[in-house]
Design a protein around this motif. Sequence first.
Motif, PDB file in Angstrom:
ATOM      1  N   ASN A   1     -14.587  -1.286   3.601  1.00 57.37           N
ATOM      2  CA  ASN A   1     -14.872  -0.465   2.104  1.00 57.37           C
ATOM      3  C   ASN A   1     -15.831  -0.323   2.488  1.00 57.37           C
ATOM      4  O   ASN A   1     -16.795  -0.921   2.532  1.00 57.37           O
ATOM      5  CB  ASN A   1     -14.260  -1.448   0.549  1.00 57.37           C
ATOM      6  N   THR A   2     -15.994   0.907   1.576  1.00 57.41           N
ATOM      7  CA  THR A   2     -17.432   1.640   1.434  1.00 57.41           C
ATOM      8  C   THR A   2     -17.661   0.689   0.180  1.00 57.41           C
ATOM      9  O   THR A   2     -17.470   1.509  -0.863  1.00 57.41           O
ATOM     10  CB  THR A   2     -17.268   3.397   1.569  1.00 57.41           C
TER      11      THR A   2
ATOM     12  N   LEU B   1      -7.202   2.612  -3.695  1.00 56.99           N
ATOM     13  CA  LEU B   1      -6.249   2.603  -2.339  1.00 56.99           C
ATOM     14  C   LEU B   1      -6.875   2.966  -1.230  1.00 56.99           C
ATOM     15  O   LEU B   1      -6.784   2.511  -0.425  1.00 56.99           O
ATOM     16  CB  LEU B   1      -5.109   3.291  -2.448  1.00 56.99           C
ATOM     17  N   LEU B   2      -7.738   4.037  -1.184  1.00 57.57           N
ATOM     18  CA  LEU B   2      -8.744   4.162  -0.076  1.00 57.57           C
ATOM     19  C   LEU B   2      -9.672   3.276   0.369  1.00 57.57           C
ATOM     20  O   LEU B   2     -10.689   3.489   1.233  1.00 57.57           O
ATOM     21  CB  LEU B   2      -9.009   5.608   0.333  1.00 57.57           C
ATOM     22  N   GLY B   3      -9.857   2.317  -1.147  1.00 56.44           N
ATOM     23  CA  GLY B   3     -10.746   1.965  -1.042  1.00 56.44           C
ATOM     24  C   GLY B   3     -12.471   2.315  -1.492  1.00 56.44           C
ATOM     25  O   GLY B   3     -13.163   1.854  -1.327  1.00 56.44           O
ATOM     26  N   ALA B   4     -12.394   3.447  -2.034  1.00 61.71           N
ATOM     27  CA  ALA B   4     -13.479   3.889  -2.966  1.00 61.71           C
ATOM     28  C   ALA B   4     -13.779   3.506  -4.061  1.00 61.71           C
ATOM     29  O   ALA B   4     -13.293   4.141  -5.091  1.00 61.71           O
ATOM     30  CB  ALA B   4     -13.442   5.486  -2.224  1.00 61.71           C
ATOM     31  N   HIS B   5     -13.869   2.496  -4.235  1.00 64.63           N
ATOM     32  CA  HIS B   5     -13.777   1.945  -5.573  1.00 64.63           C
ATOM     33  C   HIS B   5     -14.785   2.323  -6.843  1.00 64.63           C
ATOM     34  O   HIS B   5     -14.818   3.100  -7.900  1.00 64.63           O
ATOM     35  CB  HIS B   5     -14.540   0.441  -6.062  1.00 64.63           C
TER      36      HIS B   5
ATOM     37  N   ALA C   1     -10.963   0.091   9.167  1.00 62.29           N
ATOM     38  CA  ALA C   1     -12.488   1.184   7.739  1.00 62.29           C
ATOM     39  C   ALA C   1     -12.722  -0.310   7.084  1.00 62.29           C
ATOM     40  O   ALA C   1     -12.163  -0.178   6.378  1.00 62.29           O
ATOM     41  CB  ALA C   1     -12.537   2.249   8.075  1.00 62.29           C
TER      42      ALA C   1
ATOM     43  N   LEU D   1      -5.541   6.446  -5.699  1.00 65.73           N
ATOM     44  CA  LEU D   1      -4.748   6.761  -5.065  1.00 65.73           C
ATOM     45  C   LEU D   1      -6.591   6.584  -3.791  1.00 65.73           C
ATOM     46  O   LEU D   1      -6.501   6.280  -3.007  1.00 65.73           O
ATOM     47  CB  LEU D   1      -4.962   7.865  -4.571  1.00 65.73           C
ATOM     48  N   PHE D   2      -8.072   6.560  -4.879  1.00 65.49           N
ATOM     49  CA  PHE D   2      -8.980   6.298  -4.708  1.00 65.49           C
ATOM     50  C   PHE D   2      -9.167   4.680  -4.597  1.00 65.49           C
ATOM     51  O   PHE D   2      -9.863   4.679  -3.417  1.00 65.49           O
ATOM     52  CB  PHE D   2     -10.432   7.227  -5.320  1.00 65.49           C
TER      53      PHE D   2
ATOM     54  N   GLN E   1     -17.347  10.702   0.661  1.00 66.21           N
ATOM     55  CA  GLN E   1     -17.437  10.179   0.068  1.00 66.21           C
ATOM     56  C   GLN E   1     -19.105  11.337  -1.043  1.00 66.21           C
ATOM     57  O   GLN E   1     -18.960  11.133  -2.138  1.00 66.21           O
ATOM     58  CB  GLN E   1     -17.481   8.945  -0.867  1.00 66.21           C
TER      59      GLN E   1
ATOM     60  N   GLU F   1       0.378  -1.338  -0.069  1.00 67.40           N
ATOM     61  CA  GLU F   1      -0.367   0.042  -0.005  1.00 67.40           C
ATOM     62  C   GLU F   1       0.946   1.056  -0.153  1.00 67.40           C
ATOM     63  O   GLU F   1       0.612   2.303  -1.112  1.00 67.40           O
ATOM     64  CB  GLU F   1      -0.383   0.112   0.869  1.00 67.40           C
TER      65      GLU F   1
ATOM     66  N   ILE G   1     -17.560  -3.617  -9.019  1.00 67.42           N
ATOM     67  CA  ILE G   1     -18.171  -2.383 -10.591  1.00 67.42           C
ATOM     68  C   ILE G   1     -17.611  -1.879 -11.446  1.00 67.42           C
ATOM     69  O   ILE G   1     -17.276  -1.208 -12.604  1.00 67.42           O
ATOM     70  CB  ILE G   1     -17.304  -1.354  -9.797  1.00 67.42           C
TER      71      ILE G   1
ATOM     72  N   THR H   1      -7.066   2.317   9.591  1.00 69.26           N
ATOM     73  CA  THR H   1      -6.689   1.194   8.447  1.00 69.26           C
ATOM     74  C   THR H   1      -7.264  -0.365   8.397  1.00 69.26           C
ATOM     75  O   THR H   1      -7.437  -0.645   7.556  1.00 69.26           O
ATOM     76  CB  THR H   1      -5.357   0.769   8.977  1.00 69.26           C
TER      77      THR H   1
ATOM     78  N   ARG I   1     -12.589   7.586   4.505  1.00 70.26           N
ATOM     79  CA  ARG I   1     -12.139   6.314   4.632  1.00 70.26           C
ATOM     80  C   ARG I   1     -11.509   6.475   6.179  1.00 70.26           C
ATOM     81  O   ARG I   1     -12.127   5.587   7.324  1.00 70.26           O
ATOM     82  CB  ARG I   1     -10.777   6.373   4.135  1.00 70.26           C
TER      83      ARG I   1
ATOM     84  N   PHE J   1       1.176   4.291  -2.775  1.00 71.45           N
ATOM     85  CA  PHE J   1       0.938   5.354  -2.329  1.00 71.45           C
ATOM     86  C   PHE J   1       1.785   6.150  -2.944  1.00 71.45           C
ATOM     87  O   PHE J   1       1.622   7.694  -3.455  1.00 71.45           O
ATOM     88  CB  PHE J   1       0.560   5.266  -0.922  1.00 71.45           C
TER      89      PHE J   1
END
Lengths: 175, 395, 99
Positions: A131-132, A48-52, A129, A45-46, C58, A4, B122, A127, C50, A8
Amino acid sequence: MNAEQILFILFGAVSLIGAVAVISFRHPIYSALSLVVTFFAQAGLFLLLGAHFVAAVQVIVYAGAIMVLFLFVIMLLNLGTLSVKGAIGGKLKGFAIILGILLAIEGIYIATNVLNNTAIAAAQPATAAPNTTTYDIGELLFSKYLLPFEVTSLILLAALIGVIVLVKRSSNDSI
Amino acid sequence: MENLPFSVLIISSIVKILFIAHLLIIGVMAMIWAERRVSGWMQDRLGPNRVGFQGILQPIADGIKFLFKEDLIPDHVDKPLYVLAPAMVLIPALVTIAVVPFGSSITVLGHEISLQVADINIGILYILAITSLGVYGVVLGAWASNNKYSLLGGLRSSAQMISYELTLGLAIIGVLMLTSSLHLRAIAEAQGAYPWHWNFLIHFPAFLAFTTAMFAETNRLPFDLAEAEQELVAGYHTEYSSMKFAMFFMAEYMHMIVGSAVTVTLFLGGWHFFGLENIGGPVWSGVISFGIFFAKTAIFLFVFIWVRWTLPRFRYDQLMNFGWKFLLPVTLTSIVVTGTLWIITGSRLVVGIGNAVAGFIVVSIVAGLLVMDAPKPAMQDSDNPLTPTALNAIE
Amino acid sequence: MELQYYLILSALLFTTGVIGVLVRRNAIIIFMCIELMLNAANLAFVAISRSLGEATGQVFVFFVMAVAAAEVAIGLAIIVSVFKHRETINVDEVNSLKG
């Protein structure tokens, strides 16, 4: 160094280099392409932050639509041959860069020190959290943030009408 | 990708990537051959039939010719972008296939391996995102060529792609609503084995809009204004030669193949066909499901060629009118109707009928409005008083 | 990865955008720099989302993107009309309200 961190550093470096390239290239087309590179690195980066979902939308909206519009306008006006005097003169430029460095120091100070004393630092599941998911975002968007969502659609409508008015008027002038 | 040991995961992924990438390239060669032979058949002539059996080696001969041509870089071009552009067209076409499930799953040495390179959540957004990047190569190639006709082709292409991308994105929302997933494998599985359950019947107007928009995104014939020979020499790739031209050429065919595969996954039931994909045990069922998927994609590709020799090229204003005044209202109505009927009745049959009826109504209304609104042609041919104004508007 | 690093990166990107707006005189590049700043804000939003473990940040990114899209459409239309009137997009030369 785990994967990671390496990613980053990679994405962060690419996005910063791209950002600097945007403001240093003379030709707008190259600036626009550097900006696309920056957007891609940010999508990384998104991820990596889990914001697919946000990462995909970033590529669709910014790289796929907004930057194509920029390219379209640059090509339409054929700005390359025009060559706007690229930047402001020496003294002012130095002043602007000093201001920028001050702003950067301020931002880094806020990021490292001030936020430590706030609720964000207190929460810190960091760390761990999960993934949303797209589902989470959709649920928030259509319940808690329904009003802002509708307002956004109004903004888009206003922009649509505004653009049509602008373009109609200028085409009448030319006739 | 459930609970596979790491080594199996790596090896199976590499094998799958090699398989699908080569299949795509061989598919391009097959399409080049098929396009010329089918075109010949449709125009009642032979087409290339000299190199190999029935001309089957013709694409290889073409490839060798491209390789040995001089790789000319004109003096007046913007070199970095000129070299970069063909790659930027080819790569999006190549990487989209990664998320398309090309079969159910296959069991090798006790490990169940799903026939898909990357099974991401996705998937459909990934496809939309990558597709939207295809325009860069065209636009940059056009601009870097520093040629009037190329630039016009590039401008046309960027406007066309932005317009039809909207339709492409909106047309699948109905499908996503009923499946409630962005996962391509889930979408394909949810459609079931029988053709009357597949999405193309439930979302018929959206399916037609999606297919049309895909023709536009691939720059295929009714929409190939970016490279209209009579007007723009060869459009955005006028200045290209040798392998760089071949890359543009290959990218177009790859876009067609990937587009067909995505359509098959989203609307035509993926690898399902009357339960045929389940017979034959854990190994052969995977092979059969891949065969079914392959056959469906091939049939869809035939439609591409068929349409090419059936419909004439649009005029530019007709293209924009068609995209914004027909396809967009049809897809938007489809979203509203699908959502409403699905909430109220929860029956796919009702949604399907509602969609078809609503699509028909919208098309009639828009066509009617356009006929009423159509200006009389400025240069009316006096010898021919029956100029079909209405027809012009609808086209 | 610590939240701080993302925020520092976001601050640096934002600063680059600000310097761009101050230094460049080409309206289109100034526009791109504004997009850059909006993106830096997006990065901070997602990083904090996050770290808090919820999706609200988001959702805001979503809003920012919609507003950015509207802004770009309007802005580019204005640039095109200004260019048609004055044959320039140097912001220093476009300094009177009357076209």
